[in-house]
Scaffold this active site. Structure first.
Site, PDB file in Angstrom:
ATOM      1  N   PRO A  84     -30.266  46.344  30.751  1.00  0.00           N
ATOM      2  CG  PRO A  84     -27.946  46.793  31.260  1.00  0.00           C
ATOM      3  CD  PRO A  84     -29.464  47.584  31.114  1.00  0.00           C
ATOM      4  CB  CYS A  85     -32.396  41.500  31.636  1.00  0.00           C
ATOM      5  SG  CYS A  85     -32.973  41.385  29.972  1.00  0.00           S
TER       6      CYS A  85
END
Length: 160
Positions: free
Chosen positions: A125-126
């Site tokens: 989950p950048c």
């Protein structure tokens, strides 16, 4: 060379494409990306479609247990992406914090560049990595998605 296959996953936010091989997920693509050249196969991890559905319905999802093909990443990028995977749903961390967790505290700018190379958005989950001042910063996905995902998770005002 490993042969890549393609699967399509329908979600409330559009159809995601997943390129994969027998050892793991090579890349996840946001809606709008079309592939005509990859052979289609059912995804060997059927739980992913259900988890994406729950995620876009606003439920906290960890996306654990899916083998991700992290080959071709340099060591720093791999360490950084592994650290980003541990960011909890609904939380954000600064690029500087993530660089520190990846073992290179002064490499916060490099962290931003490395996150651009993330082939596994949502699974890694950048979008949860933001600027130190609280602004969203860049994102390699489509325009507006980073803010929308953070709002969905309740990490930005106006979210769930």
């Amino acid at each position: 060379m490993v042969e890549l296959y393609l699967a399509k996953l329908e979600t409330p936010w559009g159809v995601f494409s997943v390129k994969f091989h027998r050892h793991g997920i090579h890349e996840l693509f946001f809606p709008g990306k079309n592939f005509d050249d990859s052979p289609r196969r059912p995804l060997p991890w059927p739980g992913l479609a259900a988890e994406l559905q729950r995620y876009f319905d606003g439920e906290p999802v960890l996306f654990e247990g899916y083998p991700l093909d992290m080959s071709c990443y340099p060591p720093f990028t791999r360490r950084l992406l592994e650290a980003v995977q541990r960011i909890p749903y609904g939380k954000t961390y600064a690029y500087r914090e993530m660089a520190e967790q990846a073992g290179s505290p002064k490499a916060w700018r490099a962290a931003g560049q490395a996150l651009k190379a993330n082939r596994h958005p949502l699974l890694v989950p950048c979008h949860r990595v933001i600027l130190s001042g609280g602004c969203c910063g860049g994102f390699s996905g489509p325009a507006g998605w980073k803010e929308a995902l953070l709002k969905l998770e309740g990490a930005l005002p106006g979210g769930s």
